[in-house]
Design an enzyme around this catalytic site. Sequence first.
Site, short mmCIF file in Angstrom:
data_model
loop_
_atom_site.label_atom_id
_atom_site.label_comp_id
_atom_site.label_asym_id
_atom_site.label_seq_id
_atom_site.Cartn_x
_atom_site.Cartn_y
_atom_site.Cartn_z
N GLN A 6 2.73 9.99 1.56
CA GLN A 6 4.04 9.34 1.51
C GLN A 6 4.84 9.75 0.28
O GLN A 6 6.06 9.55 0.24
CB GLN A 6 3.89 7.82 1.52
CG GLN A 6 3.38 7.27 2.84
CD GLN A 6 3.32 5.75 2.78
OE1 GLN A 6 2.33 5.19 2.33
NE2 GLN A 6 4.39 5.10 3.20
N HIS A 14 -3.93 0.82 7.92
CA HIS A 14 -2.59 1.42 7.90
C HIS A 14 -2.55 2.61 6.93
O HIS A 14 -2.06 3.69 7.28
CB HIS A 14 -1.57 0.34 7.49
CG HIS A 14 -0.17 0.83 7.35
ND1 HIS A 14 0.86 0.40 8.16
CD2 HIS A 14 0.39 1.72 6.48
CE1 HIS A 14 1.98 1.02 7.80
NE2 HIS A 14 1.72 1.82 6.77
N GLU A 15 -3.06 2.40 5.71
CA GLU A 15 -3.00 3.46 4.70
C GLU A 15 -3.91 4.63 5.08
O GLU A 15 -3.56 5.79 4.89
CB GLU A 15 -3.36 2.92 3.31
CG GLU A 15 -2.44 1.81 2.81
CD GLU A 15 -0.96 2.15 2.91
OE1 GLU A 15 -0.59 3.33 2.77
OE2 GLU A 15 -0.17 1.23 3.15
N CYS A 28 6.33 -0.36 6.59
CA CYS A 28 5.86 0.88 5.96
C CYS A 28 6.99 1.38 5.07
O CYS A 28 8.15 1.40 5.50
CB CYS A 28 5.53 1.92 7.04
SG CYS A 28 4.97 3.49 6.37
N LEU A 29 6.65 1.78 3.86
CA LEU A 29 7.69 2.25 2.93
C LEU A 29 8.35 3.53 3.43
O LEU A 29 9.44 3.86 2.99
CB LEU A 29 7.10 2.46 1.53
CG LEU A 29 6.57 1.18 0.85
CD1 LEU A 29 5.96 1.52 -0.50
CD2 LEU A 29 7.67 0.14 0.69
N GLY A 36 0.84 -1.19 0.00
CA GLY A 36 0.00 0.00 0.00
C GLY A 36 0.87 1.24 0.00
O GLY A 36 2.05 1.18 0.37
N HIS A 48 -2.33 7.08 7.40
CA HIS A 48 -1.40 8.05 6.80
C HIS A 48 -2.13 9.35 6.44
O HIS A 48 -1.53 10.42 6.46
CB HIS A 48 -0.78 7.47 5.52
CG HIS A 48 0.40 6.58 5.78
ND1 HIS A 48 1.53 7.00 6.43
CD2 HIS A 48 0.63 5.27 5.44
CE1 HIS A 48 2.41 6.00 6.49
NE2 HIS A 48 1.89 4.94 5.91
NI NI Z 1 2.88 3.12 5.64
#
Ligand code: NI
Length: 182
Positions: free
Chosen positions: A52, A145-146, A103-104, A47, A149
Amino acid sequence: MAILKIARMGHPVLLARAEAVADPTAPEIRRLVRDMIETMEDASGAGLAAPQVHVPLRLFVVRVNPERASGDAADTAVLPNAVVINPEVELLGDDVRLRWEGCLSIPGLRAAVPRSWRIRYKGVDTDGKPVGGEVTGFHAGVVQHEYDHLDGIMYPMRMQDFSLFGFNEELARVAAQQAARP
Ligand code: NI
């Protein structure tokens, strides 16, 4: 198409509340979504949320690969590159489970984060068509999670047990040692 630069934890864009997308069908939103999907695939992520990639708008892309699905009937087995614009998420029931997440924006690390097992979510895609539904397991976890953000919430801010936090390589080594035990 372009691979976008991913903000890492510490960048203020990750702590801000993102703004609603005024026109989900606008050409610049389609371009952003295409680039976000390419960026997510390039980084092997499940995701990616717009903040991000330094865009403070309420949209994210997700994908659920078959090997990641929980096996639960309501956990989508395959969800290829879905976009959710202006999402709403409703947590269903009291079933909260620890889920290992990365997480990226926090490269190399992962942690066990409490997440609702079952949720309902909705939003629209770049055609303005409704997307979402009632989902469980991995799919539900990725969406939570997304969605976080978009409200400036990083997964460490959800953690309760910091002993379940580590570098991927170390955690993989421990798991391999445990698996090798007779
Ligand atoms: Ni993340």
